[in-house]
Design a protein around this motif. Structure first.
Motif, PDB file in Angstrom:
ATOM      1  N   ASP A   1       0.845  -1.196   0.000  1.00  0.00           N
ATOM      2  CA  ASP A   1       0.000   0.000   0.000  1.00  0.00           C
ATOM      3  C   ASP A   1       0.879   1.245   0.000  1.00  0.00           C
ATOM      4  OD1 ASP A   1       0.395   1.196   2.831  1.00  0.00           O
ATOM      5  OD2 ASP A   1      -0.167  -0.868   3.313  1.00  0.00           O
ATOM      6  N   ASP A   2       0.277   2.381  -0.347  1.00  0.00           N
ATOM      7  CA  ASP A   2       1.005   3.651  -0.300  1.00  0.00           C
ATOM      8  C   ASP A   2       0.435   4.544   0.796  1.00  0.00           C
ATOM      9  OD1 ASP A   2      -1.402   4.285  -1.480  1.00  0.00           O
ATOM     10  OD2 ASP A   2      -0.549   4.954  -3.386  1.00  0.00           O
ATOM     11  N   GLY A   3       0.117   3.899   1.932  1.00  0.00           N
ATOM     12  CA  GLY A   3      -0.490   4.596   3.059  1.00  0.00           C
ATOM     13  C   GLY A   3       0.503   5.267   3.977  1.00  0.00           C
ATOM     14  N   CYS A   4       0.139   5.316   5.257  1.00  0.00           N
ATOM     15  CA  CYS A   4       0.914   6.099   6.234  1.00  0.00           C
ATOM     16  C   CYS A   4       2.218   5.446   6.637  1.00  0.00           C
ATOM     17  CB  CYS A   4       0.060   6.370   7.466  1.00  0.00           C
ATOM     18  SG  CYS A   4      -0.440   4.887   8.374  1.00  0.00           S
ATOM     19  N   GLY A   5       2.384   4.158   6.377  1.00  0.00           N
ATOM     20  CA  GLY A   5       3.615   3.481   6.775  1.00  0.00           C
ATOM     21  C   GLY A   5       3.656   3.197   8.263  1.00  0.00           C
ATOM     22  N   ILE A   6       4.725   2.552   8.687  1.00  0.00           N
ATOM     23  CA  ILE A   6       4.876   2.122  10.077  1.00  0.00           C
ATOM     24  C   ILE A   6       6.064   2.842  10.712  1.00  0.00           C
ATOM     25  CG2 ILE A   6       5.253   0.124  11.596  1.00  0.00           C
ATOM     26  CD1 ILE A   6       4.198  -1.603   9.212  1.00  0.00           C
ATOM     27  N   PRO A   7       5.889   3.471  11.869  1.00  0.00           N
ATOM     28  CA  PRO A   7       7.018   4.120  12.545  1.00  0.00           C
ATOM     29  C   PRO A   7       8.149   3.121  12.803  1.00  0.00           C
ATOM     30  CG  PRO A   7       4.941   4.756  13.561  1.00  0.00           C
ATOM     31  CD  PRO A   7       4.623   3.647  12.594  1.00  0.00           C
ATOM     32  N   GLN A   8       9.362   3.561  12.666  1.00  0.00           N
ATOM     33  CA  GLN A   8      10.521   2.689  12.811  1.00  0.00           C
ATOM     34  C   GLN A   8      10.588   2.046  14.193  1.00  0.00           C
ATOM     35  OE1 GLN A   8      12.447   1.943  10.199  1.00  0.00           O
ATOM     36  NE2 GLN A   8      13.416   0.388  11.489  1.00  0.00           N
TER      37      GLN A   8
ATOM     38  N   ALA B   1       8.194   2.424   5.327  1.00  0.00           N
ATOM     39  CA  ALA B   1       8.786   3.710   5.660  1.00  0.00           C
ATOM     40  C   ALA B   1       7.653   4.654   6.024  1.00  0.00           C
ATOM     41  CB  ALA B   1       9.597   4.260   4.492  1.00  0.00           C
ATOM     42  N   GLU B   2       7.773   5.340   7.121  1.00  0.00           N
ATOM     43  CA  GLU B   2       6.711   6.220   7.584  1.00  0.00           C
ATOM     44  C   GLU B   2       6.392   7.266   6.520  1.00  0.00           C
ATOM     45  OE1 GLU B   2       5.417   8.302  11.807  1.00  0.00           O
ATOM     46  OE2 GLU B   2       7.490   7.649  11.467  1.00  0.00           O
ATOM     47  N   GLY B   3       5.116   7.345   6.171  1.00  0.00           N
ATOM     48  CA  GLY B   3       4.672   8.289   5.163  1.00  0.00           C
ATOM     49  C   GLY B   3       4.786   7.784   3.742  1.00  0.00           C
ATOM     50  N   LYS B   4       5.323   6.574   3.553  1.00  0.00           N
ATOM     51  CA  LYS B   4       5.531   6.051   2.202  1.00  0.00           C
ATOM     52  C   LYS B   4       4.870   4.690   1.969  1.00  0.00           C
ATOM     53  CE  LYS B   4       9.878   8.513   1.480  1.00  0.00           C
ATOM     54  NZ  LYS B   4      11.319   8.393   1.112  1.00  0.00           N
TER      55      LYS B   4
END
Length: 271
Positions: free
Chosen positions: A163-170, A216-219
């Motif tokens: 997906d091209d959603g919010c991503g996961i925080p590291q 990647a967060e935001g990607k």
């Protein structure tokens, strides 16, 4: 004394069995109070009943996860069947695409093969696909894209949900598959019990495979299931998936990610 992982995994299915009976009674009673004909004739009643149906399916989805908690500690291998994985995954994507559009998402299925037979546990495999799709839909804003790709690479079969959603925080990546042990629930509601991803990884392991994530967060995020591409040699399985009769299986699998409108009689008639 705190319950450990083994105790939780054995307790959850017992709780689920009791809850399932209660939910069935609630659903039958609600269906009598707001029949399909009455809902079709009254849009306001339909909208109200859709909220009830939404909550019912969300609770039933949670119960299904509780029922599967034994996978987390069970040592016995799953019973595999030779199954057309392309047909299974494409069917899930096809039945989910209209619902994805309802929340402004575009769902694509990509596979170069029209058929591919592989030894899987169909019910557990389907559960994994729906969990990954539901997560992607929950964390991708309207206008986004979700791609489900199935491909063979060497002696492995790969299923990737991107997906091209919010991503996961590291800082959450290291414990992403263990959140059911946490006291905090970092996801926005509806967040469930945090059993979904741990169950997905365990289902992968029960297929002697792996489930990996890149994000990647935001990607956006990409989850890849990799299992051995093998057959049992008994031919294509014609054993149906285990379902609970009368339920819409796609609504059940995606219940946490869908708006109440998706549960209305009028919307289901349109799709």
């Amino acid at each position: 004394m705190d319950l450990d992982r083994d105790q939780l995994a054995s307790l959850f299915p017992n709780i689920a069995a009791q809850m399932r009976g209660m939910l069935s009674n609630l659903y039958l009673s609600a269906s009598k109070l707001a029949s399909s004909d009455a809902r079709k004739a009254d849009p306001k009643l339909d909208a109200t009943a859709a909220i009830l149906d939404q909550s019912y399916y969300q609770m039933l989805r949670m119960v299904s996860s509780l029922s599967s908690a034994e996978y987390l500690v069970k040592e016995e291998p799953l019973q595999m069947q030779d199954h057309d994985v392309v047909a299974l995954v494409s069917s899930i994507c096809e039945s989910s695409s209209d619902l994805a559009e309802e929340i402004g998402l575009h769902l694509h299925f990509v596979c170069a093969e029209e058929q591919h037979i592989c030894a899987i546990h169909p019910t557990a495999f389907e559960q994994l696909v729906y969990h990954l799709l539901s997560n992607a839909m929950k964390f991708t804003p309207a206008g986004g894209n979700i791609t489900v790709e199935l491909k063979k690479r060497g002696d492995k079969l790969h299923l990737t949900v991107t997906d091209d959603g919010c991503g996961i925080p590291q800082d959450r990546m290291d414990t992403l598959f263990e959140r059911y042990l946490h006291t905090a629930t970092p996801e926005p509601p509806p967040h469930g019990l945090g059993l979904g991803l741990p169950l997905c990884r365990r289902i992968a392991e029960c297929h002697e495979g792996t489930l990996l994530v890149q994000s990647a967060e935001g990607k956006g995020s990409s989850f890849t299931l990799s299992i051995p591409d093998r057959q049992l040699g008994k031919g294509l399985s014609d054993v149906p998936l285990v379902y609970h009769s009368g339920f819409n299986h796609t609504l059940l699998g995606l219940a946490d990610a869908l708006p109440s409108k998706a549960f209305s009689i009028s919307f289901q008639d349109e799709t």
